[in-house]
Design a protein around this motif. Structure first.
Motif, short mmCIF file in Angstrom:
data_model
loop_
_atom_site.label_atom_id
_atom_site.label_comp_id
_atom_site.label_asym_id
_atom_site.label_seq_id
_atom_site.Cartn_x
_atom_site.Cartn_y
_atom_site.Cartn_z
N ASN A 80 4.17 4.24 -1.36
CA ASN A 80 3.69 3.74 -2.65
C ASN A 80 4.53 2.59 -3.19
N ARG A 81 4.91 1.65 -2.31
CA ARG A 81 5.72 0.53 -2.76
C ARG A 81 4.94 -0.43 -3.66
N GLY A 82 3.65 -0.62 -3.37
CA GLY A 82 2.86 -1.50 -4.22
C GLY A 82 2.97 -2.97 -3.88
N HIS A 83 3.59 -3.31 -2.76
CA HIS A 83 3.61 -4.70 -2.29
C HIS A 83 3.46 -4.69 -0.78
N THR A 84 3.22 -5.85 -0.20
CA THR A 84 3.02 -5.98 1.23
C THR A 84 4.19 -6.70 1.89
N HIS A 85 4.22 -6.64 3.22
CA HIS A 85 5.25 -7.39 3.95
C HIS A 85 5.04 -8.89 3.77
#
Length: 323
Positions: free
Chosen positions: A173-178
């Motif tokens: 559930n980080r909410g950002h992408t690589h």
């Protein structure tokens, strides 16, 4: 891919450091001995307030790394002065970096951010800033401000990357992408600001080989410093609940297995990448598992000993031609 072995023949001086150490690098950058002082400036996170998500990262509990003097009931100035008093007993001639650590320290409007950063820089002997934030929270106007400020006061930006794999980022559930991570790192480096990143080794679903591959992936980016730490499960977090329900989904490393993982990881890193930290030490009262009972310096000495035994050096398996 090249794999470091127990019998690798490496010709560098045996007395030289086996990895690129943070302390000497920072002293060389700033021209003096400095100490970070962590502060809590009262920010929140877009992964908590509903902007990109709610509930935060599944592993997160900010209490695990905030010193006792960090409290939003105190001003930034008060927190820094108390931090200075703590360190001054040992190092009376020390200079300081204000470390905006808790939550997302670029998550506000620009005037609010400027006021808080500049309050920190107004404290005597505070010579620069370390800003902890997320890759999806670095707007270009703020980056221009940091670039200008960096001309007179050192600024270091630390991004919570945690993993390079989008599958993992969704799972925790980080909410950002690589892709957002890559963009933030490149824009920050292009602005002339040193870029630090945080990475958690051992997140659920990641194999040992995937973890080692992260060293190569991150080495291809203009990263200056790297903080590593083992996966720890903190009481009351969603990840701790997931572990209790499905322990087979997790691989929690023993000390010795983690040290050997680090040896192979470090061997695949770009040689000039600076290593700041290898483990995190959460308070025993908050830690569910694993509890190693080691101080950071004790762990580092064991890592160095193992690197000596295996003749491991940073970058020995690195190639900038790797895809």
């Amino acid at each position: 891919m090249k794999t470091p072995s127990e019998n690798t023949n490496f010709t560098s001086e045996q007395s030289s450091p086996r990895y690129n150490e943070y302390g000497p690098w920072l002293t060389g950058l700033l021209g003096c001995k400095t100490q970070k002082i962590s502060i809590n400036a009262g920010f929140t996170c877009p992964n908590r307030d509903g902007t990109v998500g709610t509930g935060g990262c599944t592993y997160c509990n900010n209490q695990t790394f905030n010193p006792a003097y960090c409290a939003t009931t105190k001003t930034i100035t008060q927190q820094l002065e108390e931090g200075k008093q703590f360190f001054a007993r040992k190092y009376p001639a020390m200079k300081y970096l204000a470390y905006f650590q808790a939550y997302t320290n670029t998550y506000a409007d620009l005037p609010t951010l400027q006021a808080r950063y500049e309050e920190a820089l107004a404290v005597p002997d505070v010579i620069g800033l370390v800003i902890g934030t997320r890759p999806d929270c670095m707007p270009q106007p703020l980056l221009r401000y940091f670039s200008q400020l960096h001309q007179t006061h050192p600024v270091l930006i630390e991004y919570g990357v945690e993993s390079v794999y989008d599958t993992t980022l969704r799972r925790i559930n980080r909410g950002h992408t690589h892709a957002q991570t890559v963009d933030a790192i490149r824009r920050t480096a292009a602005s002339g600001i040193p870029v630090g990143i945080h990475l958690i080794l051992g997140l659920p679903g990641e194999t040992r080989q995937q973890i080692i591959d992260e060293a190569r992936i991150l080495s291809s980016l203009p990263v200056t410093t790297l903080k590593l730490h083992q996966l720890q499960l903190i009481k009351g977090t969603r990840m701790a609940e997931e572990y209790a329900a499905h322990p087979s989904d997790f691989h929690l490393y023993t000390v010795e297995a983690y040290i050997d993982l680090l040896c192979d990881f470090i061997a695949h890193l770009r040689p000039n990448l600076v290593l700041e930290r290898f483990v995190s030490q959460s308070p025993a009262s908050l830690l569910a598992t694993p509890g190693w009972g080691l101080k950071n310096y004790e762990f580092t000495e064991r890592l160095r000993k193992r690197m000596d035994e295996r003749n491991i050096r940073q970058g020995m398996a690195y190639s900038n031609t790797e895809a």
